[in-house]
Scaffold this motif. Structure first.
Motif, PDB file in Angstrom:
ATOM      1  N   ILE A 139       0.840  -1.207   0.000  1.00 40.95           N
ATOM      2  CA  ILE A 139       0.000   0.000   0.000  1.00 40.95           C
ATOM      3  C   ILE A 139       0.869   1.248   0.000  1.00 40.95           C
ATOM      4  O   ILE A 139       0.578   2.239  -0.688  1.00 40.95           O
ATOM      5  N   LYS A 140       1.979   1.222   0.743  1.00 47.39           N
ATOM      6  CA  LYS A 140       2.865   2.386   0.778  1.00 47.39           C
ATOM      7  C   LYS A 140       3.567   2.598  -0.562  1.00 47.39           C
ATOM      8  O   LYS A 140       3.744   3.746  -1.003  1.00 47.39           O
ATOM      9  N   THR A 141       3.966   1.508  -1.219  1.00 45.31           N
ATOM     10  CA  THR A 141       4.588   1.663  -2.538  1.00 45.31           C
ATOM     11  C   THR A 141       3.586   2.196  -3.552  1.00 45.31           C
ATOM     12  O   THR A 141       3.935   3.027  -4.400  1.00 45.31           O
ATOM     13  N   GLU A 142       2.344   1.737  -3.481  1.00 44.00           N
ATOM     14  CA  GLU A 142       1.321   2.241  -4.393  1.00 44.00           C
ATOM     15  C   GLU A 142       1.021   3.706  -4.107  1.00 44.00           C
ATOM     16  O   GLU A 142       0.809   4.500  -5.032  1.00 44.00           O
ATOM     17  N   ARG A 143       1.029   4.085  -2.843  1.00 38.95           N
ATOM     18  CA  ARG A 143       0.800   5.487  -2.498  1.00 38.95           C
ATOM     19  C   ARG A 143       1.913   6.364  -3.064  1.00 38.95           C
ATOM     20  O   ARG A 143       1.653   7.456  -3.575  1.00 38.95           O
ATOM     21  N   TYR A 144       3.155   5.866  -2.984  1.00 44.06           N
ATOM     22  CA  TYR A 144       4.272   6.635  -3.530  1.00 44.06           C
ATOM     23  C   TYR A 144       4.117   6.830  -5.037  1.00 44.06           C
ATOM     24  O   TYR A 144       4.389   7.914  -5.575  1.00 44.06           O
ATOM     25  N   ILE A 145       3.665   5.772  -5.735  1.00 40.83           N
ATOM     26  CA  ILE A 145       3.472   5.882  -7.183  1.00 40.83           C
ATOM     27  C   ILE A 145       2.394   6.916  -7.498  1.00 40.83           C
ATOM     28  O   ILE A 145       2.576   7.778  -8.370  1.00 40.83           O
ATOM     29  N   ILE A 146       1.266   6.844  -6.795  1.00 39.40           N
ATOM     30  CA  ILE A 146       0.155   7.766  -7.072  1.00 39.40           C
ATOM     31  C   ILE A 146       0.568   9.212  -6.797  1.00 39.40           C
ATOM     32  O   ILE A 146       0.175  10.139  -7.522  1.00 39.40           O
ATOM     33  N   GLU A 147       1.372   9.434  -5.764  1.00 41.64           N
ATOM     34  CA  GLU A 147       1.765  10.794  -5.400  1.00 41.64           C
ATOM     35  C   GLU A 147       2.819  11.385  -6.325  1.00 41.64           C
ATOM     36  O   GLU A 147       2.994  12.604  -6.354  1.00 41.64           O
ATOM     37  N   ASN A 148       3.546  10.575  -7.083  1.00 41.43           N
ATOM     38  CA  ASN A 148       4.666  11.073  -7.885  1.00 41.43           C
ATOM     39  C   ASN A 148       4.486  10.880  -9.386  1.00 41.43           C
ATOM     40  O   ASN A 148       5.397  11.207 -10.143  1.00 41.43           O
ATOM     41  N   VAL A 149       3.364  10.332  -9.812  1.00 40.88           N
ATOM     42  CA  VAL A 149       3.099  10.121 -11.239  1.00 40.88           C
ATOM     43  C   VAL A 149       1.911  10.978 -11.644  1.00 40.88           C
ATOM     44  O   VAL A 149       0.949  11.128 -10.879  1.00 40.88           O
ATOM     45  N   SER A 150       1.975  11.529 -12.838  1.00 42.98           N
ATOM     46  CA  SER A 150       0.906  12.382 -13.353  1.00 42.98           C
ATOM     47  C   SER A 150       0.436  11.864 -14.704  1.00 42.98           C
ATOM     48  O   SER A 150       1.210  11.278 -15.474  1.00 42.98           O
ATOM     49  N   LEU A 151      -0.837  12.096 -14.971  1.00 45.93           N
ATOM     50  CA  LEU A 151      -1.431  11.762 -16.266  1.00 45.93           C
ATOM     51  C   LEU A 151      -1.213  12.919 -17.239  1.00 45.93           C
ATOM     52  O   LEU A 151      -1.421  14.080 -16.884  1.00 45.93           O
ATOM     53  N   VAL A 152      -0.798  12.596 -18.457  1.00 45.58           N
ATOM     54  CA  VAL A 152      -0.575  13.607 -19.495  1.00 45.58           C
ATOM     55  C   VAL A 152      -1.480  13.291 -20.681  1.00 45.58           C
ATOM     56  O   VAL A 152      -1.514  12.150 -21.158  1.00 45.58           O
ATOM     57  N   ILE A 153      -2.224  14.300 -21.144  1.00 47.02           N
ATOM     58  CA  ILE A 153      -3.091  14.149 -22.312  1.00 47.02           C
ATOM     59  C   ILE A 153      -2.611  15.110 -23.392  1.00 47.02           C
ATOM     60  O   ILE A 153      -2.503  16.321 -23.157  1.00 47.02           O
ATOM     61  N   ASP A 154      -2.294  14.560 -24.569  1.00 48.26           N
ATOM     62  CA  ASP A 154      -1.898  15.366 -25.723  1.00 48.26           C
ATOM     63  C   ASP A 154      -3.166  15.693 -26.508  1.00 48.26           C
ATOM     64  O   ASP A 154      -3.679  14.875 -27.277  1.00 48.26           O
ATOM     65  N   TYR A 155      -3.695  16.890 -26.304  1.00 46.51           N
ATOM     66  CA  TYR A 155      -4.987  17.242 -26.886  1.00 46.51           C
ATOM     67  C   TYR A 155      -4.924  17.398 -28.403  1.00 46.51           C
ATOM     68  O   TYR A 155      -5.957  17.328 -29.078  1.00 46.51           O
ATOM     69  N   THR A 156      -3.736  17.604 -28.962  1.00 48.08           N
ATOM     70  CA  THR A 156      -3.639  17.700 -30.428  1.00 48.08           C
ATOM     71  C   THR A 156      -3.976  16.362 -31.085  1.00 48.08           C
ATOM     72  O   THR A 156      -4.418  16.328 -32.235  1.00 48.08           O
ATOM     73  N   ARG A 157      -3.738  15.261 -30.357  1.00 48.78           N
ATOM     74  CA  ARG A 157      -4.069  13.946 -30.907  1.00 48.78           C
ATOM     75  C   ARG A 157      -5.518  13.561 -30.635  1.00 48.78           C
ATOM     76  O   ARG A 157      -6.016  12.574 -31.181  1.00 48.78           O
ATOM     77  N   CYS A 158      -6.179  14.294 -29.783  1.00 44.59           N
ATOM     78  CA  CYS A 158      -7.579  13.997 -29.482  1.00 44.59           C
ATOM     79  C   CYS A 158      -8.538  14.625 -30.485  1.00 44.59           C
ATOM     80  O   CYS A 158      -9.735  14.299 -30.479  1.00 44.59           O
ATOM     81  N   ILE A 159      -8.024  15.528 -31.326  1.00 43.54           N
ATOM     82  CA  ILE A 159      -8.887  16.223 -32.282  1.00 43.54           C
ATOM     83  C   ILE A 159      -9.431  15.209 -33.293  1.00 43.54           C
ATOM     84  O   ILE A 159      -8.685  14.445 -33.897  1.00 43.54           O
ATOM     85  N   GLY A 160     -10.730  15.198 -33.480  1.00 43.47           N
ATOM     86  CA  GLY A 160     -11.362  14.286 -34.444  1.00 43.47           C
ATOM     87  C   GLY A 160     -11.591  12.888 -33.912  1.00 43.47           C
ATOM     88  O   GLY A 160     -11.997  12.003 -34.680  1.00 43.47           O
TER      89      GLY A 160
END
Length: 691
Positions: A505-526
Motif C-alpha cells: 500500500i505504501k509503494t502504491e501510495r508513492y506511485i500515485i503521489e509522484n506520477v501524473s497523467l498527461v493528455i496530448d490534446y492535439t491527438r484527441c482532435i477528431g
C-alpha cells in the motif's frame, strides 16, 4: 532441454540397446526387469515381466520370481525404471518431443487444472488392466495381452512381417488398430499409456509412497509459480503430492524449478530421512514495522529484528499477547476478566479458570477500558496473582477502535473471523488520504485473509471488492493460486501478512503521489470513439481542450493507474510521467507491445523494481512501457518505482549500471535506453528464465 533431461535421454537410449543385445547373440531370457519390452522381439535379450506373469498363472504357479524381482527394484527406486529405462516410455517421450516442435510457433498456453477425479482414475484403470490380463490368461490359457501388446507390435510383429512376408489375420488387425489409436492419444495426452493402461505401472505407482528414493520439496513458498506442474508430462501437482502414484521419476520438475525447491533424497521407511534440504529453524515471533515511508521507496530494506527470549521466560500471557509480526491474537483466543481487569488468554485457559468470554468486540472493550466504562461483573476463581496481572497489563498495546465499518462492497460476504492490527499500521491507515482499489478473488468468502479485511476496515480510502472465482469477471484475474489479491490493478505476489500488505500500500501510495497523467490534446482532435471515457470514469471529469497538453497528478483525479486507458487509446494521446515537469517524447509508441499481448499474458507473476529519474524522457518512456506490460499481463507483472536520486544505496546494492533500469535479479534486468524491441526481449527472457 535441461541437464537432467539430457542425462535421462542418454539413459533411455543406453537401456534400449542393453535390453536388445540379441543382435550380438547375447540372450538372457531367464532374467527380467520392471520394463515394458517384448520378449518375442528377435533382438530381445531379457524377458517381459507381464509375459512371465501370464505364463505363471496359466500353469497354476505363484509368480514369486517375477514379483520378487520387481518388488526389490520398486522398494529401492520406486517407478524410476519407468522414466529412465523403459523402451515404451522412451517411445512416448519421442512423440512428445515431436509434438513440442509443432507447438513452438503456436499460442502459448498454460496447462489447465487437472481434476482430482482423473488422478484417482489413473491408478484404478491400470489395476483394471493388470487384473484383466491375469484373468484372461487363466480363463483362456493363453497370453491374450501379448497378442494385443503395442510394444510387441513394434518390436516383434513388424520385424517378423518384414522378414517372413506379410500375412493377414484378425490378431494383426487388432494389434495395428490398437497401436494407431495409442499413437493418436500420445499426441493428445502425454504418456497416455503410463497414465491409464500400463500394468507394470499398477505395481510401480504405489511403491513411490514407500520406496527409499523420494522426491522432496523444500517447504518454501513458491508464490504461485506452478512451473513444476506445467512441465510434468503426467500433470501432477508436485508441491502437493511429490510422490504421486502417477510419477515416473523423470525429474523434469527438478530440472525446471527456477528456485531449486525440488530434489531427490532418501527415506528409509520413515525411520531415517536423508533430505537434500536443511531443516528450517523455528521462526521466532517478531515485531516488524514497515520501513518505507510515503516520501521515498524504499528507505532501508532491512527488517527489524525482534527481541528474542528463551522458552523459560515466555509464560502464557506473553505467548498469546502477540502473534507473528506484531499482530494481536485472533479469535478463538478470548480475553478473560477478573474484577474488570484485562488479560490475554487462550481458549483452554479460559475454560480452565471459568472466566466468561466477552460478548463485545476487542476494539470496543479496549475503548471502554480507556474511558473507564468497563463493567466489573466478571467473577472468576482466584487463579492469578493481582500484581502479575497489573504488570502484564502495562505491556498490552492499545489499538485505535473503529466504531463504524465501511460496508459498501463486502458486508453481505463478511466472514466472522477478525484480526487486530499493529498500532502504527492503524495510525497510518487512518491518515491515508490516497484512494486505493483492492480486489480479492477466491472460491468463497471464507478464503479472504482476515488481515486484509482488517486493513480494509481501518481506512475509508480503500475501495474493496470481492469477486467469486466462478464469476465471469474473475476470468481476467490470475487464479492459479487462490485467493488472489489485486492492489490498484496489480497482482499481490507475496504472503498475506500485515507488514507485506502495508508495504505494498505504501509503494502504491508513492506511485500515485509522484506520477501524473498527461493528455496530448492535439491527438484527441477528431476522435469520435472516445475510448478513454468508456474505459475509465476519471476522463469524464477532465475537460477536453483544443490544443496543448494537460497534466493531471493522479492523487488529484482519483486515478489508481491500472493502465487500461493507455492501452485502449488508439491515437497515443494518453501517457504518464514521473515527476512534475512535462517532458514530451514524440517517438513514444506501444503498438508492438499491443501486438504481442498474447505472449505477455502468459508470463508468471513477477515484481519489477523500476529505477527511474524524475523529469527524464527515457525514464517516462520506461514507466509507460511498464504500465502497458502490467495491464496486458492481467496485473501479473507488478512494479515498484524507486527514485535513484533519493535511494543511492539501493542502486549501489543492485549494481545498477544505467538508468532507467528494469530489475528482477542480477541476471534478469535491462538498463539504459529502452525501446519496444528491448522490452519484448526482456519479457521473453523472463519466460525463458521461468520455464
Amino acid at each position: 532441454m535441461g541437464k537432467i533431461k539430457r542425462i535421462r535421454t542418454l539413459s533411455q537410449s543406453a537401456s534400449l540397446i542393453l535390453i536388445n543385445l540379441g543382435f550380438l547373440g547375447i540372450f538372457l531370457k531367464h532374467l527380467t526387469g520392471p520394463v515394458f519390452n517384448c520378449y518375442a522381439c528377435p533382438w530381445a535379450s531379457i524377458s517381459c515381466p507381464i509375459g512371465l506373469l501370464q505364463n505363471f498363472v496359466m500353469n497354476g504357479q505363484v509368480p514369486t520370481y517375477v514379483l520378487g524381482t520387481m518388488g526389490a527394484v520398486f522398494v529401492f527406486v520406486g517407478s524410476a525404471f519407468c522414466g529412465w529405462v523403459c523402451p515404451f516410455g522412451f517411445f512416448q517421450d519421442a512423440i512428445d518431443f515431436v509434438k513440442n516442435l509443432f507447438k513452438k510457433n503456436k499460442k502459448l498456453k498454460r496447462k489447465p487444472k487437472a481434476k482430482s477425479k482423473s488422478k484417482d482414475f489413473s491408478l484404478i484403470s491400470r489395476l483394471i488392466v493388470l487384473v484383466a490380463t491375469l484373468v484372461l490368461a487363466i480363463r483362456y490359457v493363453d497370453t491374450i495381452f501379448c497378442k494385443l501388446c503395442p510394444i510387441g507390435t513394434i518390436e516383434a510383429t513388424f520385424p517378423y512381417q518384414i522378414a517372413n512376408g506379410f500375412s493377414y489375420n484378425i490378431w494383426l488387425a487388432a494389434r495395428i488398430g490398437i497401436l494407431i489409436f495409442l499413437v493418436i492419444m500420445f499426441f493428445i495426452v502425454s504418456r497416455f499409456w503410463c497414465r491409464y493402461l500400463c500394468p507394470i505401472g499398477a505395481l510401480s505407482g504405489p511403491s513411490n509412497k514407500i520406496s527409499l528414493l523420494k522426491l522432496f520439496h523444500s517447504g518454501n513458498n513458491c508464490e504461485g509459480c506452478n512451473i513444476c506442474k506445467d512441465v510434468c508430462p503426467l500433470d501432477i501437482d508436485v508441491v502437493k503430492d511429490p510422490n504421486s502414484t502417477r510419477c515416473t521419476r523423470c525429474a523434469d520438475c527438478v530440472d525446471k524449478c527456477p528456485k531449486g525447491h525440488l530434489a531427490f533424497g532418501l527415506d528409509i521407511f520413515g525411520l531415517v530421512t536423508i533430505s537434500p534440504f536443511k531443516k528450517k529453524k523455528p521462526i521466532v515471533p517478531e515485531k516488524k514495522i514497515v520501513t518505507p515511508t510515503s516520501k521515498g521507496i524504499p528507505g532501508e530494506e532491512k527488517t527489524l529484528e525482534s527481541e528474542t527470549t528463551s522458552a523459560e521466560e515466555v509464560d502464557v500471557l506473553d505467548e498469546f499477547k502477540f502473534r507473528e509480526k506484531g499482530t494481536l491474537v485472533e479469535r478463538p483466543a478470548y480475553m478473560g476478566f477478573k474484577k474488570g481487569e484485562r488479560v490475554y488468554l487462550p481458549y483452554e485457559e479460559v475454560k480452565k479458570i471459568g472466566v466468561r468470554p466477552p460478548k463485545t468486540s476487542l476494539s470496543a472493550l479496549l475503548k471502554q477500558y480507556s474511558e473507564g466504562r468497563l463493567a466489573e461483573d466478571y467473577n472468576a476463581q482466584e487463579a492469578f496473582v493481582e500484581e502479575k496481572i497489573e504488570e502484564k497489563l502495562k505491556d498490552v498495546p492499545k489499538t485505535i477502535p473503529k466504531e463504524e465499518v465501511d460496508k459498501r462492497h463486502f458486508e453481505k460476504f463478511r466472514v466472522p473471523k477478525r484480526t487486530e492490527l499493529h498500532l502504527d499500521h492503524l495510525k497510518y491507515l487512518k491518515e491515508l488520504d490516497i484512494p486505493m482499489d483492492i480486489k480479492a478473488i477466491s472460491n468463497n468468502s471464507n478464503e479472504v485473509p482476515a488481515v486484509l479485511l482488517a486493513i480494509v476496515d481501518a481506512s475509508d480510502q480503500i475501495n474493496f471488492e470481492y469477486i467469486n472465482a466462478r464469476d465471469q469477471r474473475a476470468e481476467w484475474y490470475y487464479q492459479d493460486n487462490l485467493p488472489s489479491v489485486y492492489i490498484n490493478g496489480k497482482y499481490f505476489n507475496g504472503s498475506f501478512s500485515e507488514d507485506e500488505i502495508i508495504y505494498r500500500i505504501k509503494t502504491e501510495r508513492y506511485i500515485i503521489e509522484n506520477v501524473s497523467l498527461v493528455i496530448d490534446y492535439t491527438r484527441c482532435i477528431g476522435c469520435n470513439n472516445q475510448s478513454c471515457k468508456k474505459v475509465c470514469s476519471v476522463f469524464k471529469k477532465i475537460p477536453i481542450l483544443e490544443e496543448g497538453y494537460g497534466i493531471y497528478p493522479l492523487s488529484n483525479i482519483g486515478c489508481s493507474l491500472c493502465g487500461k486507458c493507455l492501452i485502449e487509446c488508439d491515437r497515443g494521446g494518453v501517457s504518464f510521467i514521473f515527476g512534475e515537469k512535462l517532458v514530451t517524447d514524440s517517438n513514444f509508441s506501444i503498438e508492438m507491445i499491443k501486438k504481442n499481448k498474447e505472449l505477455i499474458s502468459t508470463i508468471y507473476p513477477e515484481t519489477v523494481m523500476l529505477f527511474l529519474e524524475k523529469n527524464k524522457k527515457h525514464s517516462n518512456r520506461a514507466l509507460n512501457f511498464t504500465i502497458a506490460l502490467s495491464y496486458l499481463s492481467h496485473g501479473k507483472l507488478s512494479y515498484q518505482i524507486i527514485d535513484v536520486a533519493k535511494n543511492q544505496e539501493a542502486v549501489l546494492k543492485r549494481k545498477i549500471g544505467a538508468i532507467p533500469c528494469f530489475w528482477i535479479s542480477e541476471k534478469v534486468q535491462i538498463a539504459g535506453m529502452v525501446s519496444e524491441a528491448s522490452i519484448l526481449a526482456f519479457i521473453r527472457k523472463i519466460s525463458k528464465w521461468k520455464g
